[in-house]
Design an enzyme around this catalytic site. Structure first.
Site, short mmCIF file in Angstrom:
data_model
loop_
_atom_site.label_atom_id
_atom_site.label_comp_id
_atom_site.label_asym_id
_atom_site.label_seq_id
_atom_site.Cartn_x
_atom_site.Cartn_y
_atom_site.Cartn_z
N GLY A 58 14.43 -7.46 34.72
CA GLY A 58 13.37 -8.15 35.42
C GLY A 58 12.15 -7.62 35.66
O GLY A 58 11.77 -6.78 34.95
N LYS A 117 13.94 -7.38 60.00
CA LYS A 117 14.04 -8.28 58.94
C LYS A 117 14.36 -9.52 59.71
O LYS A 117 14.85 -9.54 61.10
CB LYS A 117 15.67 -7.84 58.42
CG LYS A 117 15.86 -8.54 56.88
CD LYS A 117 14.93 -7.63 55.90
CE LYS A 117 15.14 -7.99 54.44
NZ LYS A 117 14.85 -7.33 53.53
#
Ligand code: NAD
Length: 368
Positions: free
Chosen positions: A196, A94
């Site tokens: 969403g 990450k």
């Protein structure tokens, strides 16, 4: 590599970087600085036994460098576990770029960051995360091939949410089989929080199966869009956790499974797409068990997103990505079996499955 990937919780304070890396058993951290463009970033490579470390880049105005460091350490470790359990050949990584995206995000900054990624020669591959979009990935791609999440028009995998929703649906069916003895969700009352990208696709699957849908979002427009298309009961914020239902699907934000909500929840299953659903893994992972709720670990059932970008690396094919996400049913079932056999919470069973796979492949690599 030692047998466990994590020795202890990472400290929240302190500046001894190597010590913090060893607590999480990270392989490598790369600190990136380019004064010319205002770039300050950290790339975290947690574990590359299974393959290159893949994980998104997050741009955030961290209060301190230490906060950014803790975030990149935690997030990259999380990616190792997510990919390992998903059965894909990727390690965990990450990256975080420090700063307010509205103020600092420029083409030059992104390209400079792309050069840092390129220097790692493929050991780290980036993707979208908070405050980054597919256009940003295109810009990073000007400097490096080690980037995923490109638009479909560029051969990329596009929106991952349909694949993520498929995985969550599979995890939910595996959970239903365990709890109700039948994987069918017909007539089951499912609370979907967050309408969403993922929530909407999940509702489509559940509606087809004739589940009873109870929905909530803070955005009125999102509620309207769903209520216009599907038969749903719209919940108020007060009803969200206390309503009578069978399944709670958190698809908005993290930490919604906490001491307050667990006092109210009447469901038998928690299974949704949000990351880090348990406010505190140890405390609330145990508390859900005590309440007789089956928790389908978030990073297992929401792995569709990483599965989707994995197939981007091989020349994208949505059918293959969806077929792989379907296997989340079997993985979730396996985790429930491990949890029962070892008498451990399901989130620990998921960690164990990930660690067993990584350790087995590490041994194999050492032999060959
Ligand atoms: P999204 O931004 O499209 O949707 C999130 C929805 O949650 C929005 O409609 C928003 O209004 C709503 N929301 C925000 N705060 C809320 C609150 N307090 N109560 C109720 N609703 C709230 O995001 P998404 O892509 O659908 O992802 C949903 C979750 O799943 C996120 O936590 C994300 O990190 C995780 N996730 C997504 C994917 C993916 O493929 N998109 C993959 C893995 C994990």
């Amino acid at each position: 590599m030692s047998n466990t990937l994590v020795n202890e919780k990472a400290p929240q304070t302190g500046t001894n970087v190597l010590n913090q890396m060893s607590l999480f058993n990270h392989e490598q951290l790369v600190f990136c600085n380019d004064n010319n463009v205002g770039l300050k970033a950290i790339i975290g490579i947690h574990n590359t036994v299974l393959g290159p470390a893949l994980g998104g880049t997050r741009m955030w105005n961290y209060a301190s460098e230490q906060d950014a460091l803790v975030d990149v350490l935690r997030l990259s470790r999380g990616m190792t576990y997510k990919s390992a359990v998903a059965g894909i050949n990727l390690g965990g990584g990450k990256a975080v770029i420090i700063g307010d995206p509205k103020k600092i995000k420029t083409e030059a900054l992104l390209r400079s960051f792309g050069k840092f990624i390129d220097n790692l020669g493929g050991k780290y591959i980036t993707a979208e995360d908070v405050s980054m979009n597919s256009r940003d990935m295109e810009i990073i791609h000007m400097e490096t091939d080690y980037v995923t999440g490109l638009p479909e028009s560029m051969g990329g995998s596009g929106d991952p949410s349909p694949v993520t929703a498929m995985g969550v649906w599979m995890g939910m069916k595996a959970s239903a089989k365990k709890v109700f003895g039948n994987e069918s969700l017909t007539g089951k009352k499912v609370i979907v929080q967050g309408l969403g990208n993922v929530g909407r696709h999940l509702i489509e699957y559940l509606d087809k199966e004739k589940a009873e849908l109870l929905v909530f979002d803070i955005d009125e427009e999102k509620i309207k869009a769903v209520a216009n298309q599907y038969k749903v009961k719209v919940l108020s914020a007060q009803e969200l956790y206390s309503v009578d239902a069978d399944i709670y699907a958190p698809c908005a934000l993290g930490a919604t499974v906490n001491s307050q909500t667990l006092e109210q929840l009447k469901v038998k299953i928690i299974c949704g797409s949000a990351n880090n659903q348990l406010a505190d893994e140890e405390i609330h992972g145990k508390m859900v068990e005590e309440k007789g709720i089956l928790y389908a670990p978030d990073f297992v059932v929401n792995a569709g997103g990483i599965i989707n970008v994995y197939y981007e690396l091989e020349g994208y094919n949505r059918e293959r990505a969806l077929a792989h996400a379907e296997r989340i049913y079997d993985t979730t079932t396996k985790i429930f079996e491990i949890a029962e056999k070892e008498k451990i919470p399901t989130y620990l069973a998921a960690n164990k499955l990930a660690e067993d796979r990584i350790n087995a492949i590490a041994k194999l690599n050492a032999r060959l």
